[in-house]
Structure formats: C-alpha cells, structure tokens
Motif scaffolding. Structure first.
Motif, PDB file in Angstrom:
ATOM      1  N   ALA A 226      15.698  -8.157 -66.301  1.00  0.00           N
ATOM      2  CA  ALA A 226      16.604  -9.276 -66.092  1.00  0.00           C
ATOM      3  C   ALA A 226      16.186 -10.468 -66.924  1.00  0.00           C
ATOM      4  O   ALA A 226      15.013 -10.760 -67.097  1.00  0.00           O
ATOM      5  CB  ALA A 226      16.608  -9.662 -64.607  1.00  0.00           C
ATOM      6  N   CYS A 227      17.150 -11.176 -67.476  1.00  0.00           N
ATOM      7  CA  CYS A 227      16.886 -12.397 -68.212  1.00  0.00           C
ATOM      8  C   CYS A 227      16.705 -13.527 -67.211  1.00  0.00           C
ATOM      9  O   CYS A 227      17.001 -13.406 -66.031  1.00  0.00           O
ATOM     10  CB  CYS A 227      18.060 -12.724 -69.140  1.00  0.00           C
ATOM     11  SG  CYS A 227      18.435 -11.420 -70.313  1.00  0.00           S
ATOM     12  N   ALA A 228      16.236 -14.639 -67.720  1.00  0.00           N
ATOM     13  CA  ALA A 228      16.163 -15.814 -66.863  1.00  0.00           C
ATOM     14  C   ALA A 228      17.566 -16.168 -66.408  1.00  0.00           C
ATOM     15  O   ALA A 228      18.553 -15.887 -67.085  1.00  0.00           O
ATOM     16  CB  ALA A 228      15.538 -16.975 -67.639  1.00  0.00           C
ATOM     17  N   ALA A 229      17.635 -16.815 -65.248  1.00  0.00           N
ATOM     18  CA  ALA A 229      18.946 -17.061 -64.635  1.00  0.00           C
ATOM     19  C   ALA A 229      19.860 -17.877 -65.535  1.00  0.00           C
ATOM     20  O   ALA A 229      21.072 -17.718 -65.503  1.00  0.00           O
ATOM     21  CB  ALA A 229      18.750 -17.775 -63.295  1.00  0.00           C
ATOM     22  N   ASP A 230      19.284 -18.774 -66.362  1.00  0.00           N
ATOM     23  CA  ASP A 230      20.109 -19.647 -67.191  1.00  0.00           C
ATOM     24  C   ASP A 230      20.313 -19.094 -68.595  1.00  0.00           C
ATOM     25  O   ASP A 230      20.839 -19.771 -69.464  1.00  0.00           O
ATOM     26  CB  ASP A 230      19.483 -21.044 -67.285  1.00  0.00           C
ATOM     27  CG  ASP A 230      18.063 -21.006 -67.846  1.00  0.00           C
ATOM     28  OD1 ASP A 230      17.490 -19.906 -67.897  1.00  0.00           O
ATOM     29  OD2 ASP A 230      17.548 -22.072 -68.224  1.00  0.00           O
ATOM     30  N   GLU A 231      19.910 -17.859 -68.846  1.00  0.00           N
ATOM     31  CA  GLU A 231      20.063 -17.251 -70.158  1.00  0.00           C
ATOM     32  C   GLU A 231      21.162 -16.197 -70.133  1.00  0.00           C
ATOM     33  O   GLU A 231      21.240 -15.400 -69.204  1.00  0.00           O
ATOM     34  CB  GLU A 231      18.753 -16.594 -70.616  1.00  0.00           C
ATOM     35  CG  GLU A 231      17.644 -17.586 -70.927  1.00  0.00           C
ATOM     36  CD  GLU A 231      16.404 -16.884 -71.422  1.00  0.00           C
ATOM     37  OE1 GLU A 231      16.402 -15.631 -71.479  1.00  0.00           O
ATOM     38  OE2 GLU A 231      15.417 -17.570 -71.754  1.00  0.00           O
ATOM     39  N   PRO A 232      22.037 -16.160 -71.160  1.00  0.00           N
ATOM     40  CA  PRO A 232      23.052 -15.103 -71.227  1.00  0.00           C
ATOM     41  C   PRO A 232      22.400 -13.764 -71.530  1.00  0.00           C
ATOM     42  O   PRO A 232      21.289 -13.693 -72.055  1.00  0.00           O
ATOM     43  CB  PRO A 232      23.950 -15.562 -72.383  1.00  0.00           C
ATOM     44  CG  PRO A 232      23.050 -16.389 -73.244  1.00  0.00           C
ATOM     45  CD  PRO A 232      22.104 -17.083 -72.295  1.00  0.00           C
ATOM     46  N   PHE A 233      23.101 -12.705 -71.172  1.00  0.00           N
ATOM     47  CA  PHE A 233      22.577 -11.356 -71.436  1.00  0.00           C
ATOM     48  C   PHE A 233      22.348 -11.142 -72.925  1.00  0.00           C
ATOM     49  O   PHE A 233      21.334 -10.580 -73.339  1.00  0.00           O
ATOM     50  CB  PHE A 233      23.555 -10.314 -70.889  1.00  0.00           C
ATOM     51  CG  PHE A 233      23.144  -8.892 -71.135  1.00  0.00           C
ATOM     52  CD1 PHE A 233      21.975  -8.383 -70.589  1.00  0.00           C
ATOM     53  CD2 PHE A 233      23.926  -8.060 -71.921  1.00  0.00           C
ATOM     54  CE1 PHE A 233      21.586  -7.058 -70.816  1.00  0.00           C
ATOM     55  CE2 PHE A 233      23.552  -6.736 -72.153  1.00  0.00           C
ATOM     56  CZ  PHE A 233      22.377  -6.247 -71.594  1.00  0.00           C
ATOM     57  N   LEU A 234      23.302 -11.601 -73.744  1.00  0.00           N
ATOM     58  CA  LEU A 234      23.166 -11.554 -75.189  1.00  0.00           C
ATOM     59  C   LEU A 234      23.398 -12.953 -75.753  1.00  0.00           C
ATOM     60  O   LEU A 234      24.427 -13.560 -75.490  1.00  0.00           O
ATOM     61  CB  LEU A 234      24.162 -10.574 -75.801  1.00  0.00           C
ATOM     62  CG  LEU A 234      23.923  -9.087 -75.493  1.00  0.00           C
ATOM     63  CD1 LEU A 234      25.082  -8.248 -76.010  1.00  0.00           C
ATOM     64  CD2 LEU A 234      22.608  -8.615 -76.105  1.00  0.00           C
ATOM     65  N   THR A 235      22.450 -13.435 -76.505  1.00  0.00           N
ATOM     66  CA  THR A 235      22.504 -14.784 -77.055  1.00  0.00           C
ATOM     67  C   THR A 235      23.342 -14.802 -78.331  1.00  0.00           C
ATOM     68  O   THR A 235      23.652 -13.752 -78.911  1.00  0.00           O
ATOM     69  CB  THR A 235      21.087 -15.266 -77.382  1.00  0.00           C
ATOM     70  OG1 THR A 235      20.542 -14.409 -78.410  1.00  0.00           O
ATOM     71  CG2 THR A 235      20.192 -15.221 -76.142  1.00  0.00           C
ATOM     72  N   PRO A 236      23.711 -16.001 -78.813  1.00  0.00           N
ATOM     73  CA  PRO A 236      24.412 -16.075 -80.108  1.00  0.00           C
ATOM     74  C   PRO A 236      23.630 -15.410 -81.232  1.00  0.00           C
ATOM     75  O   PRO A 236      24.221 -14.780 -82.119  1.00  0.00           O
ATOM     76  CB  PRO A 236      24.540 -17.591 -80.337  1.00  0.00           C
ATOM     77  CG  PRO A 236      24.602 -18.165 -78.950  1.00  0.00           C
ATOM     78  CD  PRO A 236      23.657 -17.325 -78.144  1.00  0.00           C
TER      79      PRO A 236
END
Length: 245
Positions: free
Chosen positions: A19-29
């Motif tokens: 799991a990513c951090a709660a404030d991070e999208p699954f896939l970043t730009p």
C-alpha cells in the motif's frame, strides 16, 4: 555517479506491491509519463492485429509502424521534463563501451536463440519489399524507430519504472543498485514474453537490467538496447530475415 542526479538512497521499506501512503496516488504523474508511451506502442500493435483480422494485408499495414513510432516519440517529447534521469548522459567512456559490447552480444544471442521451444509461435515479421524491391524509406523509418525511439520508451517503462516500482511504489527514490531479486526478475520475464523470441527477450532483459543496476544510469541500457535494435535492423536487411522484425 548517481542515476539521474538523484541522491543515493537506501532501499525503501515495503514491497512495490504494498500500500502507498494514504496521501499518495497509486500511480504518480512520473509513473504515467513512463507508462503511456509504452501503452501507446502496444495499442498500435493491437490495432494492427485487428485491422489484419478485418482483411487488411500486412503490406497495407506497413505504414502503421512509422505512425506508431511517431506517436510514441510525440509522447516522449510531451513528458520529457519528467525524465530527469535522461537530461544528462553521464556515462564514463568505460561504461559506454561496456553498454555497446552488451548490445552486440545480445544481438548475437537474439538471432541464435530461435529453436521452436524458445519461441511463441511464428510471425512473418515486417517485410519492407514491394514487388520484390526493398522500399528504403520504410527500412529507414523502421530502423530509426527501432533504434532511436523504442529503446528510450522501453527502458523508461521496464527499467526506470517497473523494475523500481516492484521494489517500492515511490519508485523514483529507489537506487537502481539496490533493486532486489523479485524486482529484477519480474520485469525481465515480462519483457521476454513481450517478444515472440521469449528466451532471447529474457536474456536481453537480464542484460539491460544488469547494466542499469551496475551503472546506475538509464542511458546505459538505452544505449545497449539501441545498439541491439540498430544492428538487428542492418542484419535483417542484409540477410532478408524479415521474421526478426
């Protein structure tokens, strides 16, 4: 010398599939900038297959490849600012020579690992001949796309993104030298099965992956990949082995 001027970091805790951090999208730009050019390339392959199934001949579809390469090149240009690891070449002469040598070795293996059990079916490949005469414009565009566009697109996806993302979701923090076994193997196997010559593909994936980890610079596997693809194009035209295209 660090890859893409990033600081040398320890391997982040946690697997890439976690799991990513709660404030991070699954896939970043940054991830999408590496996924979309590759996805576009695959989409054109699917479109070509569908058009062939609908009755278009392979000869009619030959011009789809320049469009495919052009679309990928356009996306690479759009996202260029995201590829900070490519903004400086940064390879020493010894590393450059090693990458070139690896590219040549991969080529030799590629055209020899062709036993039936080493392949996924067969394909007539890309035949640039018209009425028995080679269309040199098509040949030029094919080699240029394979040697200049495809290596950048594929290495950004397979090595820069996927290999590090399997290690940790925040892949840009992962030092290539600290990529673990699972994160190394999975992209190599998938890279292999992306190709008809699956075993040769896995060997190439391993070679390019090792270069990335050892040199910690994405230009190293890009250069090796470009040498392989460029020389393969010359070899295909010289021998008429169109099935390798």
């Amino acid at each position: 010398m660090t890859d893409n001027n990033e600081s040398r970091t320890a391997r982040p805790a946690g697997p890439g599939s976690g799991a990513c951090a709660a404030d991070e999208p699954f896939l970043t730009p940054a991830a999408w900038a590496r996924i979309l050019p590759f996805g576009t390339y695959i989409l054109f392959i699917v479109i070509g297959d569908l058009l062939e199934r609908m009755g278009m001949s392979r000869a009619d579809l030959r011009w789809l490849y320049p469009v495919q390469a052009g679309a990928v090149l356009a996306l690479l240009a759009v996202f260029w600012r995201q590829y900070d690891e490519l903004h400086r070449f940064g390879l020493r002469l010894s590393q450059t020579l090693v990458a070139i040598l690896v590219g040549v070795v991969v080529l030799v293996l590629w055209v020899n690992l062709t036993l039936p059990w080493m392949t996924l079916g067969s394909t007539p490949g890309y035949d640039p001949r018209t009425d028995g005469e080679i269309d040199w414009l098509l040949v030029t565009l094919r080699i240029a796309g394979a040697a200049l566009v495809v290596p950048v697109m594929e290495e950004l996806f397979w090595r820069s993104f996927l290999m590090r993302w399997v290690e940790h979701a925040n892949f840009r923090l992962v030092d290539p030298a600290r990529i673990g076994f699972k994160a190394f193997v999975i992209p190599c196997v998938l890279f292999g099965f992306e190709h008809t010559l699956w075993l040769a593909g896995i060997v190439a994936g391993v070679a390019y992956g090792v270069l990335y980890m050892r040199h910690r610079n994405l230009w190293s596997p890009i250069l090796a990949h470009a040498v392989t693809n460029g020389l393969l194009g010359v070899w295909v035209v010289y021998t008429g082995g169109w099935q390798f295209w």
